[in-house]
Design an enzyme around this catalytic site. Structure first.
Site, PDB file in Angstrom:
ATOM      1  N   LEU A 153       0.830  -1.210   0.000  1.00  0.00           N
ATOM      2  CA  LEU A 153       0.000   0.000   0.000  1.00  0.00           C
ATOM      3  C   LEU A 153       0.861   1.255   0.000  1.00  0.00           C
ATOM      4  O   LEU A 153       0.536   2.246  -0.641  1.00  0.00           O
ATOM      5  CB  LEU A 153      -0.907   0.022   1.238  1.00  0.00           C
ATOM      6  CG  LEU A 153      -1.976  -1.063   1.335  1.00  0.00           C
ATOM      7  CD1 LEU A 153      -2.653  -1.008   2.697  1.00  0.00           C
ATOM      8  CD2 LEU A 153      -3.018  -0.879   0.241  1.00  0.00           C
ATOM      9  N   SER A 154       1.945   1.248   0.760  1.00  0.00           N
ATOM     10  CA  SER A 154       2.779   2.447   0.828  1.00  0.00           C
ATOM     11  C   SER A 154       4.160   2.099   1.360  1.00  0.00           C
ATOM     12  O   SER A 154       4.366   1.059   1.981  1.00  0.00           O
ATOM     13  CB  SER A 154       2.134   3.502   1.723  1.00  0.00           C
ATOM     14  OG  SER A 154       2.108   3.042   3.054  1.00  0.00           O
TER      15      SER A 154
ATOM     16  N   GLY B  53       7.320   3.812   3.615  1.00  0.00           N
ATOM     17  CA  GLY B  53       7.738   4.922   4.465  1.00  0.00           C
ATOM     18  C   GLY B  53       9.216   4.823   4.767  1.00  0.00           C
ATOM     19  O   GLY B  53       9.903   3.949   4.254  1.00  0.00           O
TER      20      GLY B  53
ATOM     21  N   PHE C  41      10.663   4.046   7.570  1.00  0.00           N
ATOM     22  CA  PHE C  41      11.045   2.953   8.436  1.00  0.00           C
ATOM     23  C   PHE C  41      10.313   1.651   8.139  1.00  0.00           C
ATOM     24  O   PHE C  41      10.610   0.628   8.714  1.00  0.00           O
ATOM     25  CB  PHE C  41      10.792   3.321   9.897  1.00  0.00           C
ATOM     26  CG  PHE C  41      11.532   4.541  10.327  1.00  0.00           C
ATOM     27  CD1 PHE C  41      12.910   4.535  10.410  1.00  0.00           C
ATOM     28  CD2 PHE C  41      10.852   5.705  10.634  1.00  0.00           C
ATOM     29  CE1 PHE C  41      13.601   5.661  10.794  1.00  0.00           C
ATOM     30  CE2 PHE C  41      11.542   6.841  11.021  1.00  0.00           C
ATOM     31  CZ  PHE C  41      12.919   6.828  11.101  1.00  0.00           C
ATOM     32  N   SER C  42       9.331   1.720   7.259  1.00  0.00           N
ATOM     33  CA  SER C  42       8.527   0.524   7.052  1.00  0.00           C
ATOM     34  C   SER C  42       7.754   0.595   5.742  1.00  0.00           C
ATOM     35  O   SER C  42       7.632   1.668   5.149  1.00  0.00           O
ATOM     36  CB  SER C  42       7.521   0.383   8.208  1.00  0.00           C
ATOM     37  OG  SER C  42       6.655   1.490   8.205  1.00  0.00           O
TER      38      SER C  42
ATOM     39  N   ASP D  66       8.542   9.892  12.895  1.00  0.00           N
ATOM     40  CA  ASP D  66       8.327  10.067  11.469  1.00  0.00           C
ATOM     41  C   ASP D  66       6.920  10.592  11.185  1.00  0.00           C
ATOM     42  O   ASP D  66       6.090   9.904  10.606  1.00  0.00           O
ATOM     43  CB  ASP D  66       8.569   8.721  10.762  1.00  0.00           C
ATOM     44  CG  ASP D  66       8.612   8.864   9.244  1.00  0.00           C
ATOM     45  OD1 ASP D  66       8.736  10.009   8.766  1.00  0.00           O
ATOM     46  OD2 ASP D  66       8.514   7.834   8.563  1.00  0.00           O
TER      47      ASP D  66
END
Ligand SMILES: *[C@@H]1O[C@H](CO)[C@@H](O)[C@H](O)[C@H]1NC(C)=O
Ligand SMILES: *[C@@H]1O[C@H](CO)[C@@H](O)[C@H](O)[C@H]1NC(C)=O
Ligand SMILES: *[C@@H]1O[C@H](CO)[C@@H](O)[C@H](O)[C@H]1NC(C)=O
Ligand SMILES: *[C@@H]1O[C@H](CO)[C@@H](O)[C@H](O)[C@H]1NC(C)=O
Ligand SMILES: *[C@@H]1O[C@H](CO)[C@@H](O)[C@H](O)[C@H]1NC(C)=O
Ligand SMILES: *[C@@H]1O[C@H](CO)[C@@H](O)[C@H](O)[C@H]1NC(C)=O
Ligand SMILES: *[C@@H]1O[C@H](CO)[C@@H](O)[C@H](O)[C@H]1NC(C)=O
Ligand SMILES: *[C@@H]1O[C@H](CO)[C@@H](O)[C@H](O)[C@H]1NC(C)=O
Ligand SMILES: *[C@@H]1O[C@H](CO)[C@@H](O)[C@H](O)[C@H]1NC(C)=O
Length: 890
Positions: A615-616, A618, A620-621, A736
Site C-alpha cells: 500500500l505504501s 515509508g 522505516f517501514s 516520522d
C-alpha cells in the site's frame, strides 16, 4: 478447630522476622501477578528466567519489597483494590489512566505511602476518609478527576504533607481549617472546583508555601492578611472567585512573590503602595474588580514587571510618569477605568512594550509623534477615549503593529497615508466615530494582511479607491456614515459585505447597495482579487542556514538511499526464495481477544511477500494489505533495516508493542498484534479503506469532482494534533510524522500511525541513530541536522508541515518551489516575495467563503509558529490543539 487456631497463634509467636519477610515477598509476587492479570500489564509474568518481579516494568523494590509502583499513562482500567495488598509501598503513581469508580478506601491501609498520584483519571465519589491514616504521606495528587464532596475533616493528621493537589474536580464545601496546620506544605492547588466559604486565615502559619492556586471556585470573604506573611510564596492565583474587601498592605512582605493573579473578583479599595517592596514581581493581574483610587507609582520599583493588567476597575487619575522606568514591561492593560490625561509617553520609550491598552477611559491628550520611535508595539488600543488632534504621520513608524484601535475619539484631519506602511497590520484598523476628513489614502491598499477595516462615522469623502483591492485578506469592512461617492469598487470582500457597511453615504452606488450606478458603473474586473499568482516561479535565495540544512539533508538522504538499496536487494531475494514455501513463524500475538480467531499469522506473512499487496512505503517501514481467510482485512507494517537489532531484543519488543496497544486515544493507530518470521517484524493494524492523509490531499483533490472541504480538513488537522499531544503527554516522541503516516478511518477521523517505531528504535539505538533522526524528507526540522536528536519541538515542526500541506494542498517538497526550497521555506518567504498568505492557501478553499478564509488564515498562523526555525519558539502540541480549536469556535 479451637486446637488448630491455638496452634496457629503459637506458631505465629514463634515465627522469626525473616520468615515473616518471606511470607510477604511471596504475597507481593502473588499480588503483582493478580494485578498484572487484572490490568493486562504486559511483561508481568514469570515466564522468562530473569523475570523476577522486581525487574518487571514499573516496579521498584528494596530488598525484594515492592516500594514503588509506576503505572502512569498505560490506559489502564479495572479494580484497584489489590494494590492495597502491597504493604511496603511508598510511592504509587497511577496518573493518566482510565480508572473510574471510587478511589479504593483500602489504599488507606498502605501505611508506608509517601507519594500518591491518582491524577488525570476518571475517579468519582469522594476522597476516601481512610487517607487520613496515611501518616507518612508527603504528596497527594487527586487532580483532574470527577471527585465530589468535601475535603475530609479527618485529614488533619497528615502533618508531613508537602504537596497537596486537588485541582479540576467537583469538590465543594470550604477549604478545611486543618490545611492551616500543615506546616510543611509547599504546594497547594485546588483550582477549578466548587469550593465555597472563606480562605482560612490560618494559612498564614505555612512557612514553606511557594504555590497557592485556588482560581475558579466560589470562595468569598477577603484575602487573609496572613497569606502574605508566607515569606517563600512565589505564585498566588485567586482569579475568578467572589473575594471582596481590600488588598492587604502586608502584600509587600512577600519578597519572593513573582506572580499575583487576583482578577475577576469583587475586591475594593486601592492598591497598597507597599506593592513597590515586591522587587521580584513580574506579573500583576487584578482586572475585573472594583478597585479604585490612583494607579500607584510604586509599581515602577518592580523593575522586573512584565505584565500589569488593571482593566475594568474604577481607577482614576493619570498613568504615573514613573512607569517609564519599567524597562521590562511588555503589556500595560488599563482599559475600562476612569483614567485621563495624556497618553503616557514615558512608557512608549520602553523597548519591550508590546501591548498598550488604554481603551474605554477618558484619556484626553493627543497621539504623540514619538509614538513608535523606540517601542515595538504590536497592539495599540486607544479606542473609546477623548483623544484629540490629528493622527501623526509617524504612525507609519509602528511597523510591528498587528492591531490599531483609534475608534470613538475626537481625532481630526486626514488619515495619514503612512498607515499603509504598517505591513503587519492584520487584526484590525479601526478609525471609526471620529472627525476625520479627506479621502481614503490609496496606500491602505498595501495592507494585504488586514482582516477588518472600519472607517465608519467620520466625514470622509471622495471615491473609495479601487487600490483597496490590494487588501487581499479583508473580511470585514465598514464605510458607513461618511461622505463617500461614486461606485463601490467591485471587490469580493465589498460585495459580500452587508448593506450596512456602505449605508449613510449619499453619493455611493453599486453592489451591495441597492442604488444602481447607471452608466457610471465601469465594472472594473475583479481579477485583482482572483488572480492566480504563478507561485511556481520563485527565486532560489539560499541563505546560509538553508545551505547547511540542504547539505546535511543530502547526507541523510544518501544514507537512506543506501539503506533502501540494500533493503530492496534483500527483499527481492526474499520474494524469490520464499514465495512458494510456508513462512516459518517465530512468534506472534493478537492483543485483542475478539480478533484472535480472525487472524491467521501465516496468511499475514504471505501477504507481505507479494508486491501487489503493497500500500505504501515509508522511511522505516512498508505497509501491506492482508486478506485473512476469515474475511477480515488487515493493514500490516513491515519494519525495515533495523529489524535485526530489534529481533535481538525480542521479548522487550513484544512488551513495547503490547504496551502501545494499550495506548488509548481516538487519534492514534494502535497495533492489534505482531508476527515475527525469519528476520522480519510485522505489526498488525486495522485496515482503513480511506487511505492516508497524503492520498486524501494529493490524489483525491486532483479528481474532477473534487469538492472543497475545509471543515473536514480542519477537523483532520485538529485530530492529528490531538493524537500527537497525547503522545507527548505520555512522553513518546514520534520519529516520522508525515501525511503518509496519518490514516483516515471511515468517518475521516485521522489516526496517527507508526507510533511503534519510536519505541522500537529506542531499543536498537546506536545502530539506527542516523535514520532515527531522518524522518521523511520535507518534514525534518532543520535543527535535527546539528543535534541528531528527536525532540518534541521537532515533532511540532513536522506537524506544522502537515498543517501547511492541508492548507496549501502542496507537497512538502516539490521541484516547483525552486532549487533547495521546500514547502516551509516557500511559505515563510512568501512575504519577502511580496505574496500574501492569501496566495499561498489553496484558493479552491479560501475563496469559498469569508468564514473559511478567516479560519484558514488563522490556521496558517499556527502552521507558521509550528515551523519556526527556532525550536524554542514553537508552541507545545497541547497549545496547538487549543489554538486550532479556538478557530472552530470563533
Ligand atoms: C507463559 O506465558 C504463556 C502465554 O502468555 C502462558 O500461557 C503461560 O501460562 C505462562 N507460563 C507461566 C509459567 O506463567
Ligand atoms: C531500603 O530499606 C532499608 C530498610 O528497610 C532502608 O534503610 C534503605 O534506606 C532503603 N533503601 C532505599 C534505596 O530506599
Ligand atoms: C474489587 O476487588 C475486591 C477484591 O480484590 C472486591 O472485594 C471488590 O468488591 C471489587 N470491587 C469492585 C468494584 O468490583
Ligand atoms: C484494609 O482496608 C479495608 C477498607 O478500609 C478494611 O476493611 C480492612 O480491615 C483493612 N485491612 C487491613 C489489614 O488493615
Ligand atoms: C501530582 O502532584 C504531585 C505532587 O505535587 C506531582 O509531583 C506530580 O507531578 C503531579 N502529577 C501530575 C500528573 O501532574
Ligand atoms: C491545629 O493544630 C493545633 C495544635 O497544633 C490544634 O490545637 C488545632 O486543633 C489544629 N486545628 C485544626 C483545624 O486541625
Ligand atoms: C529580575 O529578573 C532577573 C532575571 O530573571 C533576575 O536575575 C533578577 O534577580 C530579578 N530581579 C529581582 C529584583 O528579582
Ligand atoms: C483632560 O481631562 C482632565 C480631567 O477631566 C482635565 O483636568 C484636563 O484639563 C483635560 N486636559 C485637556 C488637555 O483637555
Ligand atoms: C518616523 O516617521 C517619520 C515620518 O514618517 C520619519 O521621517 C522618521 O524618520 C521616522 N522615525 C523613525 C525613528 O523611524
Amino acid at each position: 478447630m479451637p486446637f488448630l487456631s491455638l496452634l496457629g497463634i503459637l506458631l505465629f509467636g514463634l515465627l522469626s522476622r525473616s520468615q515473616l519477610v518471606i511470607t510477604q515477598i511471596v504475597n507481593d509476587q502473588e499480588t503483582l501477578l493478580a494485578i498484572g492479570k487484572e490490568f493486562k500489564i504486559s511483561g508481568w509474568s514469570l515466564n522468562s528466567s530473569s523475570d523476577q518481579y522486581c525487574t518487571w516494568p514499573g516496579i521498584f523494590c528494596n530488598n525484594s519489597f515492592v516500594e514503588r509502583l509506576d503505572l502512569s499513562s498505560h490506559g489502564l482500567k479495572g479494580n484497584l483494590t489489590l494494590i492495597s495488598e502491597l504493604k511496603s509501598l511508598k510511592w504509587l503513581d497511577l496518573s493518566f489512566n482510565n480508572f473510574n469508580g471510587i478511589i479504593p478506601p483500602s489504599f488507606g491501609n498502605l501505611s508506608e505511602l509517601e507519594f500518591l498520584d491518582l491524577s488525570f483519571n476518571s475517579f468519582g465519589g469522594t476522597i476516601p476518609v481512610e487517607f487520613s491514616r496515611l501518616r507518612n504521606l508527603r504528596a497527594l495528587n487527586v487532580s483532574n478527576n470527577f471527585l465530589i464532596g468535601v475535603v475530609p475533616q479527618e485529614f488533619e493528621g497528615l502533618n508531613n504533607l508537602q504537596e497537596l493537589q486537588l485541582f479540576t474536580n467537583r469538590l465543594n464545601g470550604s477549604i478545611p481549617m486543618w490545611v492551616g496546620n500543615l506546616t510543611s506544605l509547599r504546594v497547594f492547588t485546588a483550582y477549578e472546583n466548587e469550593l465555597t466559604g472563606f480562605i482560612p486565615d490560618k494559612l498564614g502559619s505555612f512557612t514553606e508555601l511557594q504555590l497557592l492556586n485556588l482560581h475558579s471556585n466560589q470562595l468569598e470573604g477577603s484575602i487573609p492578611e496572613s497569606i502574605f506573611s508566607m515569606q517563600k510564596l512565589e505564585t498566588l492565583v485567586l482569579t475568578q472567585n467572589r473575594l471582596s474587601g481590600y488588598i492587604p498592605r502586608s502584600i509587600g512582605n512577600c519578597k519572593r512573590l513573582s506572580s499575583i493573579r487576583i482578577g475577576d473578583n469583587g475586591l475594593i479599595g486601592g492598591i497598597p503602595r507597599e506593592i513597590g517592596n515586591i522587587s521580584s514581581l513580574t506579573y500583576f493581574e487584578a482586572n475585573n474588580n472594583n478597585l479604585s483610587g490612583e494607579i500607584v507609582a510604586e509599581f515602577s520599583k518592580c523593575s522586573n514587571l512584565t505584565l500589569l493588567n488593571l482593566a475594568s476597575n474604577g481607577f482614576t487619575g493619570t498613568v504615573p510618569l514613573e512607569f517609564g522606568l519599567l524597562s521590562n514591561l511588555q503589556e500595560l492593560i488599563v482599559s475600562g477605568n476612569d483614567l485621563f490625561g495624556d497618553i503616557p509617553i514615558s512608557i512608549l520609550r520602553g523597548k519591550n512594550l508590546n501591548k498598550l491598552d488604554l481603551s474605554s477611559n477618558r484619556f484626553n491628550g493627543t497621539i504623540p509623534e514619538s509614538i513608535c520611535s523606540t517601542s515595538r508595539l504590536q497592539f495599540l488600543l486607544l479606542g473609546q477615549n477623548s483623544i484629540r488632534g490629528e493622527i501623526p504621520h509617524e504612525i507609519g513608524n509602528c511597523t510591528k503593529l498587528l492591531e490599531l484601535q483609534l475608534g470613538s475619539n475626537y481625532l481630526i484631519g486626514n488619515i495619514p497615508p503612512e498607515i499603509g506602511h504598517i505591513k503587519n497590520l492584520q487584526i484590525a484598523l479601526n478609525l471609526s466615530s471620529n472627525h476625520l476628513v479627506g479621502e481614503l489614502p490609496e496606500e491602505l491598499g498595501r495592507l494585504d494582511k488586514l482582516v477588518s477595516l472600519d472607517v465608519s462615522n467620520n466625514q470622509l469623502g471622495g471615491n473609495i479607491p479601487s487600490a483597496l483591492k490590494g487588501m487581499m485578506s479583508l473580511i470585514e469592512v465598514n464605510f458607513s456614515n461618511n461622505r463617500f461617492s461614486g461606485p463601490t469598487p467591485s471587490f469580493v470582500p465589498f460585495q459580500k459585505s452587508p448593506n450596512s457597511s456602505f449605508i449613510g453615504n449619499k453619493g455611493l452606488c453599486g453592489e451591495p447597495l441597492s442604488v444602481s450606478c447607471g452608466n457610471l458603473n465601469g465594472s472594473a474586473s475583479d481579477d485583482n482579487y482572483h488572480h492566480r499568482v504563478s507561485y511556481r516561479i520563485i527565486l532560489a535565495v539560499i541563505g546560509s542556514g538553508l545551505a547547511v540544512f540542504a547539505s546535511v539533508t543530502v547526507v541523510v538522504l544518501l544514507f537512506m538511499m543506501r539503506e533502501r538499496q540494500e533493503k530492496a536487494a534483500k527483499e527481492s531475494k526474499t520474494v524469490d526464495e520464499e514465495i512458494n514455501d510456508s513462512p516459518v513463524i517465530l512468534a506472534g500475538n493478537v492483543f485483542v481477544e475478539s480478533l484472535q480467531q480472525a487472524i491467521d499469522f501465516e496468511a499475514v506473512a504471505k501477504a507481505t511477500m507479494k508486491e501487489s499487496n503493497k500500500l505504501s512505503i515509508g522511511t522505516f517501514s512498508s505497509v501491506y494489505k492482508a486478506d485473512m481467510p476469515s474475511g477480515m482485512i488487515l493493514s500490516v507494517r513491515k519494519l525495515k533495516s533495523m529489524d535485526k537489532t530489534i529481533l535481538n531484543h525480542q521479548s522487550k519488543m513484544i512488551r513495547e508493542v503490547e504496551k502501545l496497544s494499550k495506548l488509548c486515544h481516538d487519534n492514534l493507530m494502535r497495533p492489534i498484534g505482531f508476527v515475527l518470521f525469519e528476520d522480519v517484524v510485522l505489526l498488525l493494524h486495522h485496515y482503513f479503506p480511506n487511505g492516508t492523509l497524503a492520498q486524501f490531499l494529493h490524489d483525491s483533490t486532483k479528481k474532477p469532482d473534487y469538492k472543497p472541504d475545509w471543515p473536514a480538513r480542519l477537523a483532520i488537522a485538529i485530530g492529528v494534533a490531538e493524537g500527537l499531544a497525547f503522545l507527548h503527554n505520555v512522553a513518546i516522541i514520534h520519529l516520522d510524522i508525515s501525511s503518509g503516516n496519518v490514516v483516515l478511518d471511515s468517518n475521516f477521523n485521522p489516526l496517527v500511525g507508526e507510533v511503534e517505531i519510536s519505541k522500537l528504535l529506542d531499543l536498537s539505538r546506536g545502530t539506527a541513530s542516523i535514520s532515527a533522526v531522518a524522518g521523511s524528507f520535507g518534514y525534518i526540522p532543520p535543527e535535527y541536522a546539528y543535534t541528531m536528536q528527536v525532540t518534541a519541538p521537532g515533532n511540532v515542526y513536522s506537524y506544522g508541515v502537515v498543517l501547511l500541506e492541508i492548507l496549501t494542498t502542496q507537497l512538502p517538497v516539490d521541484e516547483a518551489f525552486g532549487e533547495g526550497i521546500d514547502l516551509v521555506k516557500w511559505v515563510h518567504t512568501a512575504p519577502a516575495r511580496g505574496e500574501t498568505p492569501e496566495q499561498i492557501l489553496d484558493a479552491r478553499l479560501s475563496t469559498v467563503s469569508f468564514g473559511w478564509r478567516k479560519e484558514m488564515l488563522a490556521a496558517l498562523k499556527v502552521a507558521l509558529l509550528c515551523t519556526d526555525s527556532t525550536p524554542a519558539k514553537r508552541p507545545k502540541m497541547k497549545n496547538v490543539v487549543e489554538m486550532l480549536k479556538e478557530i472552530t469556535q470563533n
